[in-house]
Design an enzyme around this catalytic site. Sequence first.
Site, mmCIF file in Angstrom:
data_model
loop_
_atom_site.group_PDB
_atom_site.id
_atom_site.type_symbol
_atom_site.label_atom_id
_atom_site.label_comp_id
_atom_site.label_asym_id
_atom_site.label_seq_id
_atom_site.Cartn_x
_atom_site.Cartn_y
_atom_site.Cartn_z
ATOM 1 C CE1 TYR A 172 2.687 13.729 -24.675
ATOM 2 C CE2 TYR A 172 1.890 13.195 -22.479
ATOM 3 C CZ TYR A 172 1.636 13.552 -23.790
ATOM 4 O OH TYR A 172 0.354 13.717 -24.217
ATOM 5 C CD GLU A 213 -19.425 -5.244 -9.249
ATOM 6 O OE1 GLU A 213 -19.759 -6.427 -8.982
ATOM 7 O OE2 GLU A 213 -19.800 -4.647 -10.274
ATOM 8 C CG ASP A 235 -23.333 -5.704 -8.885
ATOM 9 O OD1 ASP A 235 -23.603 -5.508 -7.686
ATOM 10 O OD2 ASP A 235 -23.167 -4.781 -9.702
#
Lengths: 356, 356
Positions: A101, A192, A244
């Site tokens: 911006y 995780e 996992d």
Amino acid sequence: MTKRNEDPREEARGHLEKFGSEILENIKNTDPPRVKVPSRSTSNIVYDEEERYYTLADKKSTRTAANMRQVKKFAQTLCAADFCKDLITSGKTATLREMYYTSEGWPTGGFSSQDRSDRIVEDIESAFGVKREDLGLLPEEDGASIFGELVVEESGMEVKATEAGRAGYTIPPTMGDVEFVACGAERVLAVETMGMYHRLVQEEAWDDYNALVVALKGQPARATRRFLKRANEELGLPIYLFTDGDPFGFHIAMVVISGSAKLAYINHELAIPDAQFVGVTASDIEDYELPTDKLRDSDIKRLKQLLEDPRYKDEFWQKEIKKMLSLEKKAEQQAFSKYGLEYVVEDYLPKKLDLK
Amino acid sequence: MTKRNEDPREEARGHLEKFGSEILENIKNTDPPRVKVPSRSTSNIVYDEEERYYTLADKKSTRTAANMRQVKKFAQTLCAADFCKDLITSGKTATLREMYYTSEGWPTGGFSSQDRSDRIVEDIESAFGVKREDLGLLPEEDGASIFGELVVEESGMEVKATEAGRAGYTIPPTMGDVEFVACGAERVLAVETMGMYHRLVQEEAWDDYNALVVALKGQPARATRRFLKRANEELGLPIYLFTDGDPFGFHIAMVVISGSAKLAYINHELAIPDAQFVGVTASDIEDYELPTDKLRDSDIKRLKQLLEDPRYKDEFWQKEIKKMLSLEKKAEQQAFSKYGLEYVVEDYLPKKLDLK
């Protein structure tokens, strides 16, 4: 504890100033100003067998103000470098979005999309081998949460990671400004999910294991990867990764270990080839009779890709990935609660970490 | 500062014990054990004009062990209540995911999917009007980051929100365990993005505005909403919400103000009808000539839905939503950096907060 040699932001400023001086020199000599930028295209990304992470090969392209098609981009690169130099000088930071911006007010005019201003930042990062964080550019994402015997200093505050609340000390996006003051831990255990993080904090595993417990929150932020790298190098701590047992979990761990192809230009600051995977494996699914989910088609496709990936070429990964494909099952790290909430802390992890 | 009357976890345990006693009483009298659960179906969710948030109407259904189709679910509800009572008694917490896996060891057997175990928890929450957090069940998500003159106590630690690092004090998922010790701020300014949070911390707006700066991180977590509610009630602070000027930003603010339909059964603990929206409006887009993005079809569809939503029925919202539809544009909170990084802190926000 190894001290860092130099303030990384000062180092980055040095690069930017040298860049500016060279351009002035070019202009004085009526040479067209230019900058060499390593190519980040797929063909220039290589897996470095010796370093054990992805890096860029030697192909470079030259951006020059003498080429009409490049002159605007070249000028925008100068404006961005000037913006970053101002950030460093004023001790401030800005997000990539804010820079995008802000560019509306540059003499070159703004960018047509944020993608383009982001790419200019990547050019500067890879041309000078500096991280955007050290240029004063802030990633939007939160860093990890940390709990354990660690004292850091940032912006003149001394923060103890056991006294910042139960949710822990949060790594700021500007990890470069953090100094390690003291560390009583012997290892880092990065997990995780926030669920597992809270389990480990609650069961006081950080104390029992003598570990800094770190919540990766899925795919870790750059600041988190930088923290792990520095904990490994400056504090000399081994890094353990508990994810996992599924393709995404493997990927999370492997990006910490060997870096991603996308960030090949900066992996020397992020990859930790000696970090160890202690996540759920296909063998664990069998040995612990864990509750599982069936592999989806996308999981199967992804696992087959991993089999061909140079980062997964050792025996351990080949065996576990093949076993997971034959089981057609995956399991989460919270699945051990089948045996009670404490089981993962009292049985599984001490074995994986060789603590019992 | 208003003190809370009772430890919410003790209150929750009271409800669970009463539930157990009633069932024992039923059995002694050879009545079939049963529990009444308010219906959470759409037809029973109403917008309460007086309270100014979504709540449940009076429809209830009775779960009973005397019905063969309900008996397993009834037994699972008992097991879940027992699991929660153990959590409260041991001072522990567990994630919904951990409860789902733990249920594999229950006499009833486990659930076929986590959806089902989550619904049992919602049954217990709505039957007794308690929050899952007070039952010892931990939402997975991180709470917000807070920076400013606030001192809290949790798990025996006293944490100062100006001394927990630049990334601030992170609200733990178990917001019920946090006690407010001292507060030097006069208001809360909650912002949608971490980028804006870091801008406000960096420019020391928390000090200039005498505010607690809170990063909502998009759609706020339950713990964040609970923090804002308690800061409003116990600390007596007005709550200001600064979001992007787009349908998602409006939604983020409105869920804090009037609650969501989905959590109608617990909105009395979460909704803050007096919280004030100071986010980017369609008028701001015009007045500040902000950089914008074009509305997508999905944005237009969503805005039209909001026009019909009872929560957006007042003049301000109707006018701003219609104006946004006619402009066909939206703008982000970081768009003010068009005028320099400090502009939003030095000009825009002081006007919106009536500080200048």
